[in-house]
Design an enzyme around this catalytic site. Structure first.
Site, PDB file in Angstrom:
ATOM      1  N   LYS A 196     -16.475  -7.099  -0.622  1.00 14.78           N
ATOM      2  CA  LYS A 196     -15.729  -8.011   0.267  1.00 14.78           C
ATOM      3  C   LYS A 196     -16.690  -8.463   1.364  1.00 14.78           C
ATOM      4  CE  LYS A 196     -12.928  -9.383   3.586  1.00 14.78           C
ATOM      5  NZ  LYS A 196     -13.962 -10.176   4.281  1.00 14.78           N
ATOM      6  N   GLY A 249     -19.052  -2.017   9.919  1.00 12.46           N
ATOM      7  CA  GLY A 249     -18.302  -2.933  10.767  1.00 12.46           C
ATOM      8  C   GLY A 249     -17.811  -2.222  12.008  1.00 12.46           C
ATOM      9  N   SER A 250     -16.695  -2.706  12.541  1.00 13.67           N
ATOM     10  CA  SER A 250     -16.219  -2.176  13.819  1.00 13.67           C
ATOM     11  C   SER A 250     -15.429  -0.887  13.636  1.00 13.67           C
ATOM     12  CB  SER A 250     -15.326  -3.225  14.487  1.00 13.67           C
ATOM     13  OG  SER A 250     -14.188  -3.437  13.678  1.00 13.67           O
ATOM     14  N   THR A 253     -11.715  -1.416  12.517  1.00 14.38           N
ATOM     15  CA  THR A 253     -11.494  -1.593  11.069  1.00 14.38           C
ATOM     16  C   THR A 253     -11.743  -0.274  10.343  1.00 14.38           C
ATOM     17  OG1 THR A 253     -12.200  -3.883  11.287  1.00 14.38           O
ATOM     18  CG2 THR A 253     -12.123  -3.001   9.063  1.00 14.38           C
ATOM     19  N   GLY A 254     -12.745   0.474  10.794  1.00 20.27           N
ATOM     20  CA  GLY A 254     -13.030   1.778  10.177  1.00 20.27           C
ATOM     21  C   GLY A 254     -11.804   2.685  10.202  1.00 20.27           C
ATOM     22  N   GLU A 272     -19.976   3.077   8.584  1.00 19.75           N
ATOM     23  CA  GLU A 272     -21.131   2.814   9.455  1.00 19.75           C
ATOM     24  C   GLU A 272     -20.612   1.896  10.549  1.00 19.75           C
ATOM     25  OE1 GLU A 272     -23.873   4.362   8.784  1.00 19.75           O
ATOM     26  OE2 GLU A 272     -23.350   4.973   6.752  1.00 19.75           O
ATOM     27  N   CYS A 307     -26.525  -3.578  14.899  1.00 23.01           N
ATOM     28  CA  CYS A 307     -25.745  -2.351  15.143  1.00 23.01           C
ATOM     29  C   CYS A 307     -26.498  -1.371  16.020  1.00 23.01           C
ATOM     30  CB  CYS A 307     -25.340  -1.716  13.820  1.00 23.01           C
ATOM     31  SG  CYS A 307     -26.726  -1.346  12.760  1.00 23.01           S
ATOM     32  N   GLU A 406     -19.056  -1.372  23.103  1.00 24.38           N
ATOM     33  CA  GLU A 406     -20.034  -2.223  22.435  1.00 24.38           C
ATOM     34  C   GLU A 406     -19.672  -3.690  22.662  1.00 24.38           C
ATOM     35  OE1 GLU A 406     -19.837  -2.399  18.133  1.00 24.38           O
ATOM     36  OE2 GLU A 406     -22.019  -2.342  18.052  1.00 24.38           O
TER      37      GLU A 406
HETATM   38  P1  NAD Z   1     -15.239  -6.059  11.547  1.00 23.86           P
HETATM   39  O1  NAD Z   1     -14.821  -4.637  11.477  1.00 23.86           O
HETATM   40  O2  NAD Z   1     -14.355  -6.998  12.234  1.00 23.86           O
HETATM   41  O3  NAD Z   1     -15.452  -6.644  10.094  1.00 23.86           O
HETATM   42  C1  NAD Z   1     -16.275  -6.010   9.152  1.00 23.86           C
HETATM   43  C2  NAD Z   1     -15.720  -6.284   7.773  1.00 23.86           C
HETATM   44  O4  NAD Z   1     -14.451  -5.674   7.671  1.00 23.86           O
HETATM   45  C3  NAD Z   1     -15.529  -7.761   7.455  1.00 23.86           C
HETATM   46  O5  NAD Z   1     -15.893  -8.006   6.113  1.00 23.86           O
HETATM   47  C4  NAD Z   1     -14.036  -7.942   7.624  1.00 23.86           C
HETATM   48  O6  NAD Z   1     -13.499  -8.967   6.837  1.00 23.86           O
HETATM   49  C5  NAD Z   1     -13.523  -6.599   7.156  1.00 23.86           C
HETATM   50  N1  NAD Z   1     -12.188  -6.277   7.673  1.00 23.86           N
HETATM   51  C6  NAD Z   1     -11.623  -6.681   8.835  1.00 23.86           C
HETATM   52  N2  NAD Z   1     -10.358  -6.192   8.938  1.00 23.86           N
HETATM   53  C7  NAD Z   1     -10.118  -5.463   7.827  1.00 23.86           C
HETATM   54  C8  NAD Z   1      -9.016  -4.714   7.348  1.00 23.86           C
HETATM   55  N3  NAD Z   1      -7.883  -4.621   8.035  1.00 23.86           N
HETATM   56  N4  NAD Z   1      -9.135  -4.077   6.161  1.00 23.86           N
HETATM   57  C9  NAD Z   1     -10.279  -4.145   5.450  1.00 23.86           C
HETATM   58  N5  NAD Z   1     -11.358  -4.865   5.837  1.00 23.86           N
HETATM   59  C10 NAD Z   1     -11.289  -5.518   7.015  1.00 23.86           C
HETATM   60  O7  NAD Z   1     -16.700  -6.049  12.182  1.00 23.86           O
HETATM   61  P2  NAD Z   1     -17.638  -7.317  12.413  1.00 23.86           P
HETATM   62  O8  NAD Z   1     -17.155  -7.972  13.653  1.00 23.86           O
HETATM   63  O9  NAD Z   1     -17.806  -8.123  11.191  1.00 23.86           O
HETATM   64  O10 NAD Z   1     -19.029  -6.588  12.647  1.00 23.86           O
HETATM   65  C11 NAD Z   1     -19.412  -6.127  13.880  1.00 23.86           C
HETATM   66  C12 NAD Z   1     -19.312  -4.609  13.948  1.00 23.86           C
HETATM   67  O11 NAD Z   1     -20.072  -4.000  12.899  1.00 23.86           O
HETATM   68  C13 NAD Z   1     -19.928  -4.079  15.210  1.00 23.86           C
HETATM   69  O12 NAD Z   1     -19.102  -3.077  15.745  1.00 23.86           O
HETATM   70  C14 NAD Z   1     -21.250  -3.499  14.762  1.00 23.86           C
HETATM   71  O13 NAD Z   1     -21.806  -2.544  15.561  1.00 23.86           O
HETATM   72  C15 NAD Z   1     -20.898  -2.972  13.423  1.00 23.86           C
HETATM   73  N6  NAD Z   1     -22.104  -2.784  12.616  1.00 23.86           N
HETATM   74  C16 NAD Z   1     -22.502  -1.516  12.310  1.00 23.86           C
HETATM   75  C17 NAD Z   1     -23.665  -1.288  11.566  1.00 23.86           C
HETATM   76  C18 NAD Z   1     -24.111   0.111  11.190  1.00 23.86           C
HETATM   77  O14 NAD Z   1     -24.962   0.264  10.333  1.00 23.86           O
HETATM   78  N7  NAD Z   1     -23.567   1.143  11.772  1.00 23.86           N
HETATM   79  C19 NAD Z   1     -24.407  -2.385  11.123  1.00 23.86           C
HETATM   80  C20 NAD Z   1     -23.989  -3.673  11.464  1.00 23.86           C
HETATM   81  C21 NAD Z   1     -22.820  -3.852  12.196  1.00 23.86           C
END
Ligand code: NAD
Length: 502
Positions: A196, A249-250, A253-254, A272, A307, A406
């Site tokens: 996704k 991601g965030s 969402t995690g 992550e 990140c 963040e």
């Molecule tokens: P996000 O959590 O909004 O989105 C990440 C992904 O999750 C996207 O593909 C999104 O469509 C999907 N998503 C959103 N809601 C969802 C749900 N309810 N169910 C399933 N999937 C869903 O994050 P973002 O804004 O795209 O990315 C930024 C975040 O990612 C920051 O917090 C950043 O620090 C983190 N990040 C972490 C690393 C790492 O390796 N630790 C690397 C890059 C980014």
């Protein structure tokens, strides 16, 4: 087996690609590009100028379920999972070659979609993805099971098996690099994957899916469904046919993904997440000018959308003013602008919402008593794109939101400290724990800091740039599990014991 070729970039070639029309993009399911089941589309808006580049499928939950069913069938019939390791290896090697052959076009497409400066995207996206596929391709036929130490009368064998269907969800900051960190080890050990991509950076990953087919990955082994996280991401998280979810991601969402797993089949979930990474500069740093330059790059490249960005600068009080001056000079030398110009050091913010949140974080910090020393404002507004001045905020107290939350944008929080103990206490005053930096010429202090800071990676006298051979992952609320290195393989395999009476 081919050797990696050196990659190079030319402005004239970038210019030829930057306005190329991009056709409407469907999902990738069972080897075919297909529209959403209700034909719904999402606009792809370029952060360079706010213009619509193309449209992608706005998937439904039933699109996702169909892709998962295909991935399940592909796994169960063994078209990839039972292919000889040497054959899987050749496919992933070919994929690395194809990515590299198309590195410029892939990078330009990705930058038009997500806004990262091209000189960074070329290396960190296409270049890194090719390297990651090669790294895991190389590992495929070098992983052995084990024979357990047991009594003479039995034989205990430990097999490593693929988990089955892996759901991968990735963010927009480095979609190809992070996508490859998930896809390469998952596919190397024989899993099927449903990917996704992020809403605001799907294009390069869709092209990667096509290249994987061209490389010989059997149809159905890698399926890609685009659309909204809350719709298709949720369907992936809740599916009983998915065995493991890998996510970058965030934190918000995690948390949802953990809930989906609990509400469905208790699939494994590897997260992550974000960071608020401390970058600690002691007065005895070997080269303070260099430390200032690297610290500026550590927060401002890719507009802070990294990140591991060193977003909290902790500086020893005795050098605070001079160091902040040097850091501001280094920052002012960065050119912010069109990410497809090679001369640009800092490109665009990925989307309008993120830009608004970044600007608000600065206003909030000012309201709490911190001081904006540099930046703090939107740039190049007339371009229609999303640009922000790299921003240095001083006098940030540990309780300020800017020290705790963040931003994921080009905003640096600066705080002074008076002793090593205070530096450790400030560095660890966070619920997150992804990365850190330490600048000192005292070897003993460097090791003490590595030992005492809660983080997945502690850089010493540098920041960022770690190779594929070392793991990347956080502690505390920065997540669990690791991408990169052979350690990542554990996320994609089950251990099976054969206990044989002799
Ligand atoms: P996000 O959590 O909004 O989105 C990440 C992904 O999750 C996207 O593909 C999104 O469509 C999907 N998503 C959103 N809601 C969802 C749900 N309810 N169910 C399933 N999937 C869903 O994050 P973002 O804004 O795209 O990315 C930024 C975040 O990612 C920051 O917090 C950043 O620090 C983190 N990040 C972490 C690393 C790492 O390796 N630790 C690397 C890059 C980014």
């Amino acid at each position: 087996m081919s050797m990696p070729k050196p990659l190079s970039l030319e402005q004239s070639s970038i210019n030829q690609l930057r306005t190329e029309p991009v056709k409407k993009q469907g999902h990738l399911v069972d080897g075919n590009r297909v529209a959403a089941s209700n034909d719904a589309l999402m606009e792809v808006i370029s952060p360079i100028d706010g213009q619509v580049i193309t449209h992608i499928a706005n998937g439904t939950a039933s699109d996702m379920d169909q892709a998962i069913a295909n991935a399940r069938t592909a796994f169960d019939d063994g078209r990839w999972s039972r292919m000889p390791p040497a054959s899987r290896k050749s496919v992933l090697y070919r994929l690395a070659d194809l990515i590299e052959a198309e590195a410029l076009a892939l990078s330009v497409l990705g930058v038009r979609d997500n806004g990262t400066e091209i000189n960074m995207a070329f290396k960190a996206e296409a270049g890194s993805a090719a390297g990651t596929f090669r790294y895991y391709a190389e590992a495929i036929d070098k992983m052995y099971g084990q024979v357990a130490p047991t009594a003479d009368s039995v034989l205990g064998l430990i097999h490593h098996e693929p988990v089955g269907v892996v759901g991968a969800i990735v963010p927009w900051n480095f979609p190809l690099m992070i996508g490859a960190w998930k896809l390469a080890p998952a596919l190397a050990v024989g899993n099927s994957v449903v990917l996704k991509p992020p809403e605001t950076a799907s294009l390069s990953l869709l092209r990667l899916g096509e290249l994987a087919l061209e490389a010989g990955l059997p149809p159905g082994v890698l399926n890609i469904i685009t659309g909204e996280g809350a719709v298709v991401g949720q369907a992936l998280g809740l599916s009983p046919l998915v065995d493991a979810l890998v996510f970058t991601g965030s934190g918000a969402t995690g948390r949802r993904l953990l809930t989906y797993a609990a509400e469905s089949n208790l699939k494994r979930v590897f997260l992550e997440l974000g960071g608020k990474s401390p970058n600690v500069v002691f007065a005895d740093a070997p080269d303070l000018e260099k430390a200032a330059k690297v610290s500026a790059a550590a927060i401002f490249r890719n507009s802070g959308q990294v990140c591991i960005a060193g977003s909290r600068l902790l500086v020893e009080a005795s050098i605070h003013d001079d160091f902040v001056d040097a850091l501001c000079r280094a920052t002012e030398a960065f050119r912010v602008g069109d990410p497809l110009e090679l001369a640009t050091d800092i490109g665009a913010i990925n989307n309008a919402n993120q830009l608004a949140m970044n600007l608000q974080s600065v206003r909030n910090a000012e309201a709490e008593g911190a001081k904006t020393r540099l930046g703090g404002q939107q740039l190049h507004e007339s371009s229609g794109g999303y640009y922000m001045a790299p921003t240095v905020v001083t006098d940030v107290r540990p309780h300020h939101a800017l020290a705790r939350q963040e931003v994921f944008g080009p905003v640096l929080a600066v705080t002074a400290f008076n002793s090593e103990d205070e530096a450790i206490q400030l560095a660890n005053d966070s619920e997150l724990g992804l990365a850190a930096g330490v600048w000192t010429s005292n070897l003993s202090r460097a090791h003490q800091m590595v030992r005492n800071i809660h983080a997945g990676v502690v850089h010493v006298n540098t920041y960022g740039g770690a190779e594929n051979s070392v793991p990347l992952g956080g502690v505390q609320q920065s997540g669990n599990g690791h991408d990169k290195s052979l350690h990542a393989i554990g996320k994609y395999t089950n251990l099976k014991t054969a206990w044989i009476q002799l």
